[in-house]
Design a protein around this motif. Structure first.
Motif, short mmCIF file in Angstrom:
data_model
loop_
_atom_site.label_atom_id
_atom_site.label_comp_id
_atom_site.label_asym_id
_atom_site.label_seq_id
_atom_site.Cartn_x
_atom_site.Cartn_y
_atom_site.Cartn_z
N ARG A 6 -9.05 -0.17 -8.29
CA ARG A 6 -9.88 0.97 -7.87
C ARG A 6 -10.45 0.74 -6.47
N ASN A 8 -8.84 -0.91 -4.15
CA ASN A 8 -7.68 -0.62 -3.30
C ASN A 8 -7.52 0.89 -3.11
N GLU A 9 -7.78 1.64 -4.18
CA GLU A 9 -7.68 3.10 -4.09
C GLU A 9 -8.68 3.64 -3.07
N HIS A 10 -9.92 3.17 -3.13
CA HIS A 10 -10.94 3.64 -2.19
C HIS A 10 -10.60 3.27 -0.76
N SER A 11 -9.86 2.18 -0.58
CA SER A 11 -9.41 1.77 0.76
C SER A 11 -8.07 2.39 1.12
N GLN A 12 -7.56 3.23 0.22
CA GLN A 12 -6.26 3.90 0.38
C GLN A 12 -5.12 2.90 0.57
N LEU A 13 -5.18 1.80 -0.20
CA LEU A 13 -4.13 0.79 -0.18
C LEU A 13 -3.20 1.03 -1.36
N LEU A 14 -1.95 1.22 -1.09
CA LEU A 14 -0.97 1.40 -2.14
C LEU A 14 -0.70 0.05 -2.80
N TYR A 50 -3.30 5.54 -6.06
CA TYR A 50 -2.68 4.59 -5.15
C TYR A 50 -2.02 3.41 -5.88
#
Length: 178
Positions: A6, A8-14, A50
């Motif tokens: 989650r 990673n999602e907020h950092s837009q990391l796939l 993501y």
């Protein structure tokens, strides 16, 4: 791990999770409770935009995934030849039991959370439900579709001046004229 995914999602990391030789999971986890816990983890993962999940397993183990039906939106046809899946990407997909994609439909506006074949229609009707509040009934009865199509086209075939004489009779004898 979900907390990190989650973030990673907020950092837009796939993030791509690859489970190679996934059939080993079925040897290591024989009891339903431990399988369900992992299936729930997978379900949460695929709902994170993501995160992509890749399961690699032998073809003869794909049918084992049908037990996911209790925690994820999968269903098999009454004849056992087709698997229908619902997805967070708003699609309903039909698969052969060997994992080959037959068809993908995107008619819902939000995440599809349930799919089910009708046992009364011999598997020729599939219902899908989504977070948009809609239930769609998918008709796979080819005879019925042919009749409906001909009933819809009949006037066009008879009155369009650009249709050949031979084509004017394409629907003769199919269904009833309304």
């Amino acid at each position: 791990m979900l907390k990190q995914l989650r973030q990673n999602e907020h950092s837009q990391l796939l993030t791509v999770l690859i489970f190679d030789q996934f059939e080993e999971f079925f040897f290591d986890h024989k009891d339903t409770a431990s399988k369900r816990e992992f299936y729930e983890f997978l379900r949460e993962c695929v709902e994170i935009p993501y995160v992509k999940v890749i399961l690699s397993l032998r073809e003869d183990y794909i049918s084992y995934l049908l037990e996911l039906n209790r925690t994820t939106p999968l269903t098999n046809s009454p004849d056992g030849k087709i698997i229908a899946s619902a997805s967070v990407d708003k699609t309903v997909k039909l698969w052969r039991i060997n994992g080959t994609l037959i068809q993908s439909q995107q008619k819902h506006k939000k995440r599809v959370f349930a799919v089910s074949f009708s046992p009364n229609a011999h598997g020729k009707t599939l219902a899908s439900a989504s977070m948009d509040g809609r239930v769609i009934l998918w008709n796979f009865d080819l005879d019925d579709l042919l009749i409906r199509g001909c009933n819809w086209l009949r006037d066009y075939l008879k009155t369009n001046p650009n249709i050949s004489e031979e084509d004017r009779h394409l629907c003769d004898g199919i269904g009833t004229q309304e």
